[in-house]
Motif scaffolding. Structure first.
Motif, mmCIF file in Angstrom:
data_model
loop_
_atom_site.group_PDB
_atom_site.id
_atom_site.type_symbol
_atom_site.label_atom_id
_atom_site.label_comp_id
_atom_site.label_asym_id
_atom_site.label_seq_id
_atom_site.Cartn_x
_atom_site.Cartn_y
_atom_site.Cartn_z
ATOM 1 N N THR A 7 6.186 -5.324 -9.814
ATOM 2 C CA THR A 7 7.205 -4.276 -9.890
ATOM 3 C C THR A 7 8.424 -4.717 -9.086
ATOM 4 O O THR A 7 8.363 -5.671 -8.310
ATOM 5 N N ILE A 8 9.502 -3.973 -9.271
ATOM 6 C CA ILE A 8 10.731 -4.271 -8.533
ATOM 7 C C ILE A 8 10.495 -4.187 -7.018
ATOM 8 O O ILE A 8 11.134 -4.885 -6.241
ATOM 9 N N PHE A 9 9.525 -3.375 -6.631
ATOM 10 C CA PHE A 9 9.233 -3.216 -5.197
ATOM 11 C C PHE A 9 8.661 -4.505 -4.601
ATOM 12 O O PHE A 9 8.855 -4.805 -3.438
ATOM 13 N N MET A 17 20.434 -6.952 -0.370
ATOM 14 C CA MET A 17 21.060 -5.884 -1.150
ATOM 15 C C MET A 17 22.037 -6.430 -2.180
ATOM 16 O O MET A 17 22.476 -7.574 -2.087
ATOM 17 N N ARG A 49 14.929 5.797 6.290
ATOM 18 C CA ARG A 49 15.413 5.515 4.928
ATOM 19 C C ARG A 49 14.290 5.583 3.896
ATOM 20 O O ARG A 49 13.146 5.239 4.198
ATOM 21 N N PRO A 50 14.630 5.991 2.654
ATOM 22 C CA PRO A 50 13.605 6.030 1.605
ATOM 23 C C PRO A 50 13.157 4.629 1.206
ATOM 24 O O PRO A 50 13.920 3.667 1.323
ATOM 25 N N GLY A 51 11.935 4.518 0.741
ATOM 26 C CA GLY A 51 11.383 3.220 0.359
ATOM 27 C C GLY A 51 11.848 2.756 -1.008
ATOM 28 O O GLY A 51 11.041 2.573 -1.923
ATOM 29 N N LEU A 52 13.149 2.562 -1.146
ATOM 30 C CA LEU A 52 13.682 1.994 -2.388
ATOM 31 C C LEU A 52 13.685 0.477 -2.264
ATOM 32 O O LEU A 52 13.726 -0.064 -1.164
ATOM 33 N N PRO A 53 13.675 -0.228 -3.406
ATOM 34 C CA PRO A 53 13.649 -1.697 -3.337
ATOM 35 C C PRO A 53 14.948 -2.261 -2.751
ATOM 36 O O PRO A 53 16.020 -1.686 -2.947
ATOM 37 N N GLU A 54 14.823 -3.380 -2.052
ATOM 38 C CA GLU A 54 15.988 -4.096 -1.513
ATOM 39 C C GLU A 54 16.054 -5.440 -2.225
ATOM 40 O O GLU A 54 15.303 -6.369 -1.909
ATOM 41 N N VAL A 55 16.919 -5.506 -3.210
ATOM 42 C CA VAL A 55 16.966 -6.663 -4.117
ATOM 43 C C VAL A 55 18.407 -7.022 -4.435
ATOM 44 O O VAL A 55 19.316 -6.216 -4.213
ATOM 45 N N VAL A 60 17.814 -7.636 -10.129
ATOM 46 C CA VAL A 60 17.723 -6.387 -10.902
ATOM 47 C C VAL A 60 17.965 -6.673 -12.380
ATOM 48 O O VAL A 60 17.197 -6.247 -13.250
ATOM 49 N N ALA A 492 2.378 5.828 -8.461
ATOM 50 C CA ALA A 492 3.583 5.387 -7.761
ATOM 51 C C ALA A 492 3.222 4.210 -6.865
ATOM 52 O O ALA A 492 2.137 4.186 -6.285
ATOM 53 N N TYR A 493 4.152 3.257 -6.776
ATOM 54 C CA TYR A 493 3.926 2.083 -5.935
ATOM 55 C C TYR A 493 3.903 2.481 -4.463
ATOM 56 O O TYR A 493 4.725 3.265 -4.002
ATOM 57 N N ARG A 494 2.941 1.946 -3.741
ATOM 58 C CA ARG A 494 2.908 2.124 -2.289
ATOM 59 C C ARG A 494 2.840 0.750 -1.657
ATOM 60 O O ARG A 494 2.066 -0.098 -2.117
ATOM 61 N N GLN B 108 6.490 0.330 -17.592
ATOM 62 C CA GLN B 108 6.664 -0.132 -16.213
ATOM 63 C C GLN B 108 7.935 0.448 -15.602
ATOM 64 O O GLN B 108 7.962 0.811 -14.420
ATOM 65 N N TYR B 111 7.046 3.846 -14.439
ATOM 66 C CA TYR B 111 6.211 3.781 -13.228
ATOM 67 C C TYR B 111 7.102 3.506 -12.011
ATOM 68 O O TYR B 111 6.940 4.136 -10.949
ATOM 69 N N GLU B 112 8.036 2.584 -12.161
ATOM 70 C CA GLU B 112 8.943 2.284 -11.045
ATOM 71 C C GLU B 112 9.820 3.498 -10.736
ATOM 72 O O GLU B 112 10.087 3.816 -9.567
ATOM 73 N N GLN B 114 8.997 6.671 -11.236
ATOM 74 C CA GLN B 114 8.155 7.649 -10.528
ATOM 75 C C GLN B 114 8.032 7.262 -9.047
ATOM 76 O O GLN B 114 8.079 8.123 -8.159
ATOM 77 N N SER B 115 7.888 5.950 -8.792
ATOM 78 C CA SER B 115 7.756 5.473 -7.422
ATOM 79 C C SER B 115 9.024 5.772 -6.620
ATOM 80 O O SER B 115 8.960 6.201 -5.463
ATOM 81 N N ALA B 119 9.579 8.303 -3.411
ATOM 82 C CA ALA B 119 10.152 7.799 -2.156
ATOM 83 C C ALA B 119 11.325 8.669 -1.714
ATOM 84 O O ALA B 119 11.460 9.017 -0.545
ATOM 85 N N ARG B 299 -0.680 3.150 -13.442
ATOM 86 C CA ARG B 299 -0.957 1.713 -13.457
ATOM 87 C C ARG B 299 -2.461 1.534 -13.602
ATOM 88 O O ARG B 299 -3.247 2.220 -12.954
ATOM 89 N N PRO B 349 18.214 1.320 -0.542
ATOM 90 C CA PRO B 349 18.337 2.360 0.485
ATOM 91 C C PRO B 349 19.698 2.340 1.185
ATOM 92 O O PRO B 349 20.269 3.399 1.447
#
Lengths: 498, 456
Positions: A7-9, A17, A49-55, A60, A492-494, B108, B111-112, B114-115, B119, B299, B349
């Motif tokens: 996943t993107i995470f 960023m 901060r929320p757990g959004l991806p840092e990419v 992306v 949801a991804y954790r 997918q 799913y992302e 929803q994640s 968050a 998933r 973020p």
């Protein structure tokens, strides 16, 4: 084949960023409550901060471009999903909705500065009235199911306004879409199912025995989900009307009769249209849809708002609850899926009057051609004695028994052949079935190739059944464990360790 | 024939295969008296070029230069990559992912999505989206009535400071299920008063609070949530997703958090585009997942043990449960969710916090510049985010019309929604606004006010 399922995470690294997208990088990135936020009390601020991806931006773009390539779509494959009308979505319609002025229009902009948009909606209302034979149209419902809700809520408002509030039941043929009974319940009604005759029409005698003073209305699709036109529709309409009920037309299959028959002429009092089917707007992986409703004079006082009317100076204006005091009300914050309405209007402009007639004709030609060719090859039509409408049902009940392959197995194997599967196991009353809807925009070659694939798959089922039973082989994943998905919910991804 | 590929020879060959003489014959089961005559209103067909010319002419009539109007729909910058990728045919022209193996892209992405929503809201689960924020709130209300096992009341208490168009939408959708909507009145400060809750003899099944509220003001969400928890009342939070970069997420309100959070995803990379399509989101506690309406993606693994994604918990839904489903909803706003997911990935973020901070800063700057004009004040004092109510010395609507004629959407005149606020404008700043934009706004507002006073 791309089998990367990260996943993107999982591509994220702390501190990375897409810098060009940040309007102004906060001076102290570790401190979300920057100085200028001092006027927001601490107890109302986000502590971390929320757990959004840092990419990065390239990550992306690459990630989502690669994900797109794991999808089947109309633009990649023949997609004969019955009852979903997966026809070509003309690219020009997207450009129409993107003309400068439309994307930036705020929904609450004054009408004086919205005349272009309002005129498009007004014209679309008029076109939809014409093709459905109705006298009033409201464009606001955001999908077929919301159109159904609006329609049944109007039926309820009609009965209540007449002091006829004891009507408690909606009749629904047992082949109907699941949304029909679910909608009736959302509107506070009970549901009574009506059986079909063996040749796919509503059982008129059973209907006569079912109607009564409790009948609020009948919801029905015609042509039905069995892919046949109900020949006794006038008798059905008379039966329901004589009992004091109203007739709801589920427009899921309007493509079959576009320009050929108007639901209003069949006796329907209210209907919804699925613009994402009949008017070629994109399905977008499950939405947006758009489900305008049309009514005859009986129900016009209850149409949902907003609608578009003319003003005294020849301009266009919003019609609100003040103009339609009996309205069932508002169904969205603004004007439904406005951008989809613009696309449907653009499509209607390109089809024009003649093109509109031809939609129903060629959708029907393609379906009947496929049905005839498949019958020739020994496939079992569920209703062989009937004309197909724009779609038709075949059943693999025999193959399931003799070869041990189910409709689902054959559907999965079709994916290996590069075709999206037809709708499977629907309508519910035909065992092991496919509901096949080719639409008018497919070539004869494409239909022939699909038929050949089905023939080849049945041959495989005889010679090498494992190939079919374990299909698909060539897609990014094999068959998925749905039981595990439901039992060990992972929604949801954790991050690891959380 | 637009979009129909058949040659005359093919039509003949196909009719031969069918055993029909004409296409007309294929309609022979339809009673002849029902056959439609001419279409009267549908115009003659246009080429794509002619269609685009007409649409372009109409669209241009609606162009304005500057937007200071929010009220549930916000003028944010949308990164170029968002729609370049979203408009790929593979996303644009796929349908609901019924065949999971052929829909892993869409699955997918959701799913992302929803994640990311869990968050942002600090809640456990999210559905795959619903139509929009207002109808999403209606679904959340219906869900709360089903989910609250301890409190069987069918009365829902809704803050008067929830967006009026949301309140109207909820009223339409829940009306026929015997659910009563009570209003929790706002105080003179433009927020609801937690102390007023104790006047309610019978606790409602749910309490709906918007943060920031319709006026951009911040509600005392901790106190409201704690009262609700103490009285077996579920809290439904209506939130702007951008604000969640800075404001306390619903899952952390009070001691135990809100139970359900919903709102509109438009600020996350969706153009204003007359308000739709956008998407509505609904998140909730794990315990309520089986009462969530709409699609949910999970998933799982395939036969070879490889990771894959699929529709799950479908036993809640109309195509399985029919009359017993949680909702009649059949679609999500998959395309818009794709855009929203790409937007959140690009912003991350820090980026989202940057956008939220800039929105707040520009709104504060706009309001403090506007109140330098004679007779203009801030109507409400308390803490706010992203939106502000300006009180003018005259009726607001004609002033807004004057500014629109100068290419500026001045804000929302509030008289249609709150008659006592007919001199008020709800204004909104975003990261798109520059110092010059704000100066221009204030100059034009000043000119409009002085000409209005001159007439008066």
């Amino acid at each position: 084949m791309n089998r990367d399922t990260r996943t993107i995470f999982e591509l994220s690294r702390p501190g990375r960023m897409a810098t060009a997208q940040v309007p102004k990088v906060p001076k102290a990135p570790k401190a979300p409550a920057a100085v200028e936020m001092a006027d927001i009390p601490v107890n109302l601020r986000r502590p971390s901060r929320p757990g959004l991806p840092e990419v990065s931006e390239l990550q992306v773009v690459r990630h989502y471009t690669n994900l797109s390539r794991k999808n089947f779509s109309i633009e990649n494959q023949f997609y004969p999903l019955g009852s979903c009308t997966m026809k070509y979505n003309p690219r020009g319609t997207h450009h129409a909705a993107a003309q400068p002025g439309f994307p930036g229009r705020h929904p609450l902009a004054p009408a004086a500065h919205s005349q272009g948009f309002l005129e498009c909606l007004f014209d679309l209302q008029e076109i939809l009235k014409d093709v459905t034979g109705m006298t009033g149209v409201s464009l606001t419902p955001m999908a077929g199911a919301q159109g159904e809700f609006a329609g049944v809520a109007m039926i309820r408002a009609y009965h209540e306004a007449r002091g006829d509030a004891a009507r408690s039941e909606i009749l629904i043929p047992n082949a109907a879409h699941g949304t029909n009974p679910a909608t009736a319940v959302m509107c506070g009604y009970g549901v009574r199912e009506v059986p079909l005759t063996p040749d796919g029409d509503v059982d008129l005698d059973a209907l006569k025995a079912s109607v009564g003073p409790q009948t609020a209305g009948l919801m029905m699709t015609n042509p039905s989900t069995c892919g046949v036109f109900d020949r006794r529709i006038e008798g059905i309409a008379a039966t329901v009307h004589d009992a004091g009920g109203l007739l709801y037309y589920d427009g899921a299959n309007l493509n079959a009769i576009l320009g050929k028959v108007k639901p209003g002429d069949m006796g329907f009092d209210v209907l919804h249209m699925n613009l994402h089917k009949t008017f070629a707007t994109p399905h977008g992986g499950g939405g947006p849809g758009s489900g305008p409703v049309g009514v005859n004079d009986k129900l016009a006082p209850y149409l949902p708002v907003p609608m578009v009317g003319r003003d005294d100076a020849g301009g266009f204006r919003w019609l609100t609850q003040q103009d339609v005091p009996g309205s069932i009300g508002r169904l969205s914050a603004f004007m439904g899926n406005a951008g989809i309405l613009l696309r449907a209007f653009a499509y209607a402009l390109m089809l024009g009057r003649e093109g509109m007639h031809r939609v129903g004709e060629f959708a029907t030609l393609n379906a009947n051609y496929m049905a005839a060719r498949l019958a020739e090859h020994g496939f079992a039509l569920a209703y062989p004695q009937r004309r197909a409408s724009h779609e038709f049902v075949i059943t693999f009940a025999e193959q399931a028994k003799t070869l041990g392959v189910s409709a689902m197995d054959i559907a999965k194997r079709l994916l290996d052949y590069g075709f999206h599967s037809p709708t499977t196991y629907f309508p519910l009353l035909v065992p092991e079935c496919f509901l096949i809807e080719p639409t008018e925009t497919e070539t004869k070659e494409e239909l022939d190739a699909f038929i050949e694939a089905l023939v080849a798959i049945l041959r495989e089922a005889e010679s090498d059944p494992e190939l079919v039973l374990s299909a698909p082989q060539s897609l990014p994943v094999k068959r998925l464990d749905d039981v595990k998905a439901a039992r060990e919910l992972d929604l949801a991804y954790r991050p690891p360790g959380e | 024939m637009p979009f129909i590929p058949h040659t005359a020879a093919e039509v003949d060959a196909m009719l031969d295969a069918i055993g029909a003489e004409s296409i007309e014959q294929l309609f022979d089961e339809i009673p002849s008296q029902l056959r439609a005559g001419e279409l009267r209103t549908v115009p003659e067909a246009r080429s794509e070029m002619a269609m685009l010319r007409l649409m372009g002419e109409r669209a241009r009539k609606d162009q304005l230069q500057l937007c200071f109007l929010g009220a549930g729909c916000y003028d944010h910058h949308i990164p170029s990559a968002v729609w370049d990728i979203t408009q790929r045919g593979e996303f644009l022209t796929a349908y609901t992912p019924y065949q999971a193996e052929a829909s892993q892209g869409t699955l997918q992405v959701i799913y992302e999505y929803q994640s990311m929503m869990t968050a942002l809201t600090a809640l456990d689960v999210s559905n795959a989206s619903v139509y929009d924020g207002a109808s999403g709130l209606a679904e959340a209300v219906l869900m709360a009535v089903r989910a609250n096992r301890k409190n069987k009341s069918r009365r829902v208490l809704m803050a008067e400071t929830v967006h009026p168009l949301y309140r109207q939408t909820v009223a339409t959708i829940v009306r026929n299920q015997g659910i009563a909507l009570d209003s929790l009145p706002m105080t003179a400060s433009g927020v609801v008063d937690p102390a007023a809750l104790n006047g309610h003899a019978e606790p409602p099944v749910a309490l709906v609070v918007q943060q920031p509220n319709f006026f951009g003001l911040l509600e005392q969400v901790d106190e409201l949530t704690d009262w609700a928890a103490a009285h077996d009342v579920l809290v439904i939070a209506v939130v702007n997703p951008t604000s969640l970069a800075i404001l306390k997420p619903p899952g952390q309100w009070g001691e135990g958090g809100a139970d359900i959070a919903c709102g509109d995803g438009q600020p996350l990379g969706i153009p204003m585009a007359s308000g739709g399509p956008s998407f509505g989101f609904i998140c909730c506690r794990q315990a309520f997942v089986r009462q969530l309406p709409g699609r949910i993606i999970g998933r799982t693994e395939d036969l070879d043990g490889r990771t894959g994604f699929t529709l799950t918990l479908q036993a809640r839904e109309q195509h399985i449960r029919r009359a017993k489903a949680t909702s009649n909803i059949c679609t999500n706003q998959g395309l818009l969710v794709t855009a929203g997911t790409i937007y959140l990935s690009l912003l991350g973020p820090a980026g989202l916090e940057g956008v939220a901070g800039q929105c707040h800063r520009r709104t504060a700057q706009l309001a403090s510049a506007a109140v330098t004009l004679p007779g203009v004040t801030e109507r409400f004092a308390g803490p706010f985010f992203h939106e502000r109510v300006l009180a003018l010395p005259c009726e607001a609507e004609p002033v807004a019309e004057k500014l629109a004629a100068r290419g500026i959407l001045a804000g929302l005149p509030l008289g249609d929604y709150f008659p006592e606020l007919s001199r008020c404008l709800l204004v909104c700043g975003t990261e798109k606004h520059s110092d010059e934009d704000i100066e221009r706004y204030v100059t034009e507002l000043g000119a409009a006010l002085s000409s209005t006073e001159a007439v008066a």
